[in-house]
Scaffold this active site. Structure first.
Site, mmCIF file in Angstrom:
data_model
loop_
_atom_site.group_PDB
_atom_site.id
_atom_site.type_symbol
_atom_site.label_atom_id
_atom_site.label_comp_id
_atom_site.label_asym_id
_atom_site.label_seq_id
_atom_site.Cartn_x
_atom_site.Cartn_y
_atom_site.Cartn_z
ATOM 1 C CG ASP A 1 47.662 -52.742 -1.863
ATOM 2 O OD1 ASP A 1 46.765 -53.332 -1.744
ATOM 3 O OD2 ASP A 1 48.503 -52.996 -2.738
ATOM 4 C CG HIS B 1 48.272 -57.476 -2.601
ATOM 5 N ND1 HIS B 1 49.005 -58.670 -2.727
ATOM 6 C CD2 HIS B 1 48.882 -56.267 -2.307
ATOM 7 C CE1 HIS B 1 50.375 -58.132 -1.982
ATOM 8 N NE2 HIS B 1 50.287 -56.958 -1.738
HETATM 9 N N1 LIG Z 1 48.061 -52.907 -10.711
HETATM 10 C C1 LIG Z 1 47.888 -53.962 -10.829
HETATM 11 O O1 LIG Z 1 47.876 -54.703 -11.850
HETATM 12 C C2 LIG Z 1 47.686 -55.042 -9.760
HETATM 13 C C3 LIG Z 1 48.003 -56.543 -10.074
HETATM 14 C C4 LIG Z 1 47.484 -57.367 -9.007
HETATM 15 C C5 LIG Z 1 46.612 -56.946 -7.915
HETATM 16 N N2 LIG Z 1 46.831 -55.639 -7.644
HETATM 17 C C6 LIG Z 1 46.012 -55.061 -6.454
HETATM 18 O O2 LIG Z 1 44.779 -54.456 -6.572
HETATM 19 C C7 LIG Z 1 44.598 -53.395 -6.015
HETATM 20 C C8 LIG Z 1 44.416 -52.161 -6.823
HETATM 21 O O3 LIG Z 1 45.587 -51.656 -7.305
HETATM 22 P P1 LIG Z 1 45.544 -50.936 -8.722
HETATM 23 O O4 LIG Z 1 46.888 -50.812 -8.924
HETATM 24 O O5 LIG Z 1 44.715 -51.369 -9.608
HETATM 25 O O6 LIG Z 1 45.121 -49.496 -8.221
HETATM 26 P P2 LIG Z 1 45.086 -48.115 -8.918
HETATM 27 O O7 LIG Z 1 45.241 -48.216 -10.431
HETATM 28 O O8 LIG Z 1 46.300 -47.256 -8.084
HETATM 29 O O9 LIG Z 1 43.676 -47.489 -8.620
HETATM 30 C C9 LIG Z 1 43.257 -46.365 -8.561
HETATM 31 C C10 LIG Z 1 41.805 -46.024 -8.576
HETATM 32 O O10 LIG Z 1 41.295 -45.870 -7.156
HETATM 33 C C11 LIG Z 1 40.617 -44.877 -7.049
HETATM 34 N N3 LIG Z 1 40.685 -44.199 -5.704
HETATM 35 C C12 LIG Z 1 42.032 -43.820 -4.913
HETATM 36 N N4 LIG Z 1 41.758 -43.472 -3.902
HETATM 37 C C13 LIG Z 1 40.425 -43.517 -3.515
HETATM 38 C C14 LIG Z 1 39.319 -43.172 -2.608
HETATM 39 N N5 LIG Z 1 39.942 -42.590 -1.531
HETATM 40 N N6 LIG Z 1 38.021 -43.379 -2.772
HETATM 41 C C15 LIG Z 1 37.551 -43.656 -3.866
HETATM 42 N N7 LIG Z 1 38.361 -44.242 -4.958
HETATM 43 C C16 LIG Z 1 39.660 -43.951 -4.909
HETATM 44 C C17 LIG Z 1 41.078 -44.107 -8.076
HETATM 45 O O11 LIG Z 1 40.200 -43.103 -8.167
HETATM 46 P P3 LIG Z 1 40.393 -41.291 -8.652
HETATM 47 O O12 LIG Z 1 40.805 -41.065 -10.092
HETATM 48 O O13 LIG Z 1 39.163 -40.782 -8.005
HETATM 49 O O14 LIG Z 1 41.592 -41.298 -7.666
HETATM 50 C C18 LIG Z 1 41.362 -44.699 -9.138
HETATM 51 O O15 LIG Z 1 40.078 -45.316 -9.841
HETATM 52 C C19 LIG Z 1 45.702 -53.443 -4.959
HETATM 53 O O16 LIG Z 1 45.222 -54.232 -3.849
HETATM 54 C C20 LIG Z 1 46.630 -53.916 -5.511
HETATM 55 O O17 LIG Z 1 47.654 -54.484 -4.944
HETATM 56 C C21 LIG Z 1 47.124 -54.740 -8.639
HETATM 57 MG MG LIG Z 2 51.765 -56.815 -5.836
#
Ligand SMILES: NC(=O)c1ccc[n+]([C@@H]2O[C@H](COP(=O)([O-])OP(=O)(O)OC[C@H]3O[C@@H](n4cnc5c(N)ncnc54)[C@H](OP(=O)(O)O)[C@@H]3O)[C@@H](O)[C@H]2O)c1
Ligand SMILES: [Mg+2]
Length: 328
Positions: free
Chosen positions: A82, A107
């Site tokens: 986020d 989200h």
């Molecule tokens: N976690 C959950 O299960 C969950 C559940 C429901 C909703 N959500 C929502 O889903 C969304 C993603 O969350 P998440 O937890 O899945 O995220 P996350 O796992 O922390 O995402 C990391 C990914 O984003 C990439 N990334 C980070 N900064 C970047 C940049 N500047 N440019 C390009 N790629 C970049 C990373 O690549 P690198 O390896 O290159 O850093 C990695 O592939 C959010 O909006 C969150 O609120 C998440």
């Molecule tokens: Mg959440």
């Protein structure tokens, strides 16, 4: 009751001939990209060079730079963290946005709190699976899915909701149930849930239970089993058959103790604290604090996370899990 959509209610023809870009390949990005691909969707993954890029390629995905993936795509899924989204949006995706395309979130945070302001002419939608990414992937592989919320913040094409439903189906969520909501309700209830009950509430219930038992002289390993390890078994019962279903499976002594002492522990003050937390979510104070800390280098975020990693219960837990073969 809200409307619940299942596979049979969802027409996914709208995705035919369309390309979907998944930006980010972390918890949600990987699970969503793989599920959609296996559902027959034309998926491209958008990333910067690095670990995620290698992992996505190893999984057989087509990977491009964020801007190129967004350029190619009709529907763009914003699945980087986020706090990283506003920059990725401004520096790359926004440049590739054309009328008729759709920008999709998992989200509502950045739209609801105004961190990202998409132009008119594009659909702004949400498909928010109600589970961590790896769990969503696991369920899909077993032929099930996790429930999801969908929402529309901006409907430029008249097809915004149909696009969100079709993506939810491709993720496997139509097998479990898809509920329509708003960006506001998803954002605020999601933040409340994770703060008050799921992540924050459970974390601190465990920490305080462990502290009270060990301070009273009980061995840390014993305390770990009582206040942490067994929690999973109890939550599994609640997940499967509700609170009374859980009580049906424990002893009458646990039933009586739980129902009489529970409200003394989680008392009216806890409820008042929850209302304070909800207010801070609704009036934007929580969002401001989180964005400010991130922009100042995530100092508070890192301090608290380090503190958590160094708790005694974490050390005891690791030892116990290694002994029992749960963790290497
Ligand atoms: N976690 C959950 O299960 C969950 C559940 C429901 C909703 N959500 C929502 O889903 C969304 C993603 O969350 P998440 O937890 O899945 O995220 P996350 O796992 O922390 O995402 C990391 C990914 O984003 C990439 N990334 C980070 N900064 C970047 C940049 N500047 N440019 C390009 N790629 C970049 C990373 O690549 P690198 O390896 O290159 O850093 C990695 O592939 C959010 O909006 C969150 O609120 C998440
Ligand atoms: Mg959440």
């Amino acid at each position: 009751m809200v409307d619940v959509y299942h596979d049979k209610d969802i027409d996914d023809k709208i995705l035919e001939g369309k390309k979907v870009a998944v930006i980010g390949y972390g918890s949600q990005g990987r699970a969503q990209a793989l599920n959609m691909k296996e559902s027959g969707v034309d998926v491209v993954v958008g990333l910067r060079p690095g670990k995620s890029w290698e992992r996505a390629e190893a999984d057989g995905m087509t990977v491009k730079r964020v801007i190129d993936a967004a350029e190619d795509a009709d529907i763009i899924l914003m699945l980087v963290p986020d706090m990283a989204q506003p920059t990725v949006w401004a520096e790359e995706i926004a440049l590739a946005m054309k009328p008729g395309k759709a920008l999709q979130f998992a989200h509502g945070f950045n739209i609801h709190f105004g961190q990202i302001k998409p132009p008119e002419g594009v659909d702004v939608i949400m498909v928010a699976p109600k589970a961590p990414g790896p769990e969503m992937r696991r369920q899909y592989e077993q032929g099930f899915g996790v429930p999801a919320l969908i929402a529309v913040a901006q409907d430029a094409t008249g097809q915004a909701k149909d696009k969100a439903l079709a993506i939810a189906k491709a993720l496997g969520s139509g097998r479990a149930g898809v509920i329509e909501t708003t960006f506001k309700d998803e954002t605020e209830s999601d933040l409340f849930g994770e703060q008050a009950v799921l992540c924050g509430g459970t974390d601190w219930l465990i920490r305080r239970g462990f502290k009270v038992l060990t301070e009273a002289g009980y061995p840390p390993e014993l305390a770990y089993f009582e206040v942490l390890n067994e929690l999973k078994l109890i939550v599994d019962l609640i997940y499967k058959s509700g609170i009374s279903g859980m009580y049906a499976a424990v002893s009458d002594t646990a039933k009586f103790g739980g129902m009489t002492v529970g409200p003394m522990i989680i008392d009216d003050r806890v409820e008042d604290n929850m209302r304070v937390a909800l207010k801070a979510i609704q009036n934007g104070d929580f969002a401001k604090g989180w964005v400010d800390d991130y922009n100042a280098g995530s100092k508070e975020f890192r301090r608290l996370y380090d503190e958590c990693k160094n708790l005694e219960i974490e050390k005891v837990g690791k030892k116990v899990r290694q002994m029992s073969g749960l963790e290497k």
